[in-house]
Design an enzyme around this catalytic site. Sequence first.
Site, PDB file in Angstrom:
ATOM      1  CG  ASP A 236      25.307  27.805 -18.656  1.00 45.10           C
ATOM      2  OD1 ASP A 236      25.513  28.867 -18.058  1.00 45.10           O
ATOM      3  OD2 ASP A 236      25.123  26.722 -18.074  1.00 45.10           O
ATOM      4  CG  ASN A 246      26.974  32.741 -17.517  1.00 44.07           C
ATOM      5  OD1 ASN A 246      27.182  31.546 -17.291  1.00 44.07           O
ATOM      6  ND2 ASN A 246      27.226  33.666 -16.609  1.00 44.07           N
ATOM      7  CE  LYS A 247      21.821  30.306 -13.662  1.00 43.16           C
ATOM      8  NZ  LYS A 247      20.732  29.455 -14.179  1.00 43.16           N
TER       9      LYS A 247
HETATM   10  O1  MRU Z   1      21.525  26.867 -13.858  1.00 50.49           O
HETATM   11  P1  MRU Z   1      22.974  26.607 -13.571  1.00 50.49           P
HETATM   12  O2  MRU Z   1      23.341  26.801 -12.140  1.00 50.49           O
HETATM   13  O3  MRU Z   1      23.427  25.278 -14.116  1.00 50.49           O
HETATM   14  O4  MRU Z   1      23.727  27.724 -14.402  1.00 50.49           O
HETATM   15  C1  MRU Z   1      25.133  27.765 -14.359  1.00 50.49           C
HETATM   16  C2  MRU Z   1      25.708  28.967 -14.968  1.00 50.49           C
HETATM   17  O5  MRU Z   1      25.048  29.771 -15.591  1.00 50.49           O
HETATM   18  C3  MRU Z   1      27.196  29.092 -14.851  1.00 50.49           C
HETATM   19  O6  MRU Z   1      27.564  30.432 -14.783  1.00 50.49           O
HETATM   20  C4  MRU Z   1      27.817  28.444 -16.081  1.00 50.49           C
HETATM   21  O7  MRU Z   1      27.406  27.123 -16.221  1.00 50.49           O
HETATM   22  C5  MRU Z   1      29.275  28.488 -16.043  1.00 50.49           C
HETATM   23  S1  MRU Z   1      29.895  27.200 -15.065  1.00 50.49           S
HETATM   24  C6  MRU Z   1      31.534  27.038 -15.200  1.00 50.49           C
END
Ligand code: MRU
Length: 346
Positions: A236, A246-247
């Site tokens: 992110d 990231n998540k």
């Molecule tokens: O909360 P989200 O679903 O927007 O989080 C997304 C993520 O963490 C993805 O792994 C990240 O954006 C990479 S997307 C190519």
Amino acid sequence: MIRPLIWEDKQLKILDQRRIPWSVEYLLCSTSKEVEECIKNLSVRGAPAIGAAAAFGIVLGAMEHGSDSKDYFSISLKDKAGSLMEARPTAVNLFWAVKRMLKKFENIKDNKIKEIVKGLEEEALLIYKEDIHANKKIGELGAFLISKEDKVLTHCNAGALATAGYGTALGVIRSAYKQGKKIEVFVDETRPVLQGARLTAWELKEEGIPFTLITDNMAGYLMQKGVIDVVVLGADRIALNGDTANKIGTYSLAVLANYHKIPFYVAAPFSTFDLSLTDGELIPVEERSWEEVTHILEKRIAPEGSKVFNPSFDITPHNLITAIITEKGIIENPDHNKVQSLLKES
Ligand code: MRU
């Protein structure tokens, strides 16, 4: 082909990701506020997808002006841009895309309003197309890192749905599979919002790519048993030293992968790098509502009144990342110097 965003008849159609895998439905946005709402409520999510959606949100904002006054047009556009940028705090692609749209506006602001709107529409379409192109390149480069029969672990959804199309981490997986590699994907369900179980599993099923769904707490056991060969996931926001947001759960996987000596790859386009941040500690981490933790699919699973902590992202230090796969090249053992030199080269 999965199309998370469709720009058609001067409107943005957003594939409602809250409804997948149960149904495939598009939400019609004709105002920037509607796009902002879709970003806030996760109808569209995933860093590059949020960025592309926001770019179209700016176009819709420009189309809403309803006055011939250039001053009013400019104030209103900047106001809408500010509002869009407040929709979510962590994915830098949102700010990157909105700032790029405002830069375009600055370059063409002396034109007639009609021409400005047209110029902004062209820029948003460029952002959209460039993202798909970048993902395909990431897929092509990243596929070299995947061996013939690898068992690949991924987390959250970094697929077509999380981008303008094709995907970053899932782009790598897609490309490796298309090359005939007999890979199997292990998909973390990704609590609390279940992007893995709902979205990644759905994308892989659509493409016929073999996958096994696991709950997040099973990854360590599988690594210990020698089942997982490689981890590939998205990002992110990436700081200049390679630290990656990231998540939530990504950091735990990185620590596990490091302990078990399993390659840990982050796949992300240049638009996910934040050139203003020296390291990951400076990345703002979104905290989301307590209901995401106390409930699963609207059913309460915890006693009423339970205290909850719900950070949506975590930060993986660069020294736990084997390589960052970008559209411009692969940064092995990323650090400040290596990230800087690839950014400068491009
Ligand atoms: O909360 P989200 O679903 O927007 O989080 C997304 C993520 O963490 C993805 O792994 C990240 O954006 C990479 S997307 C190519």
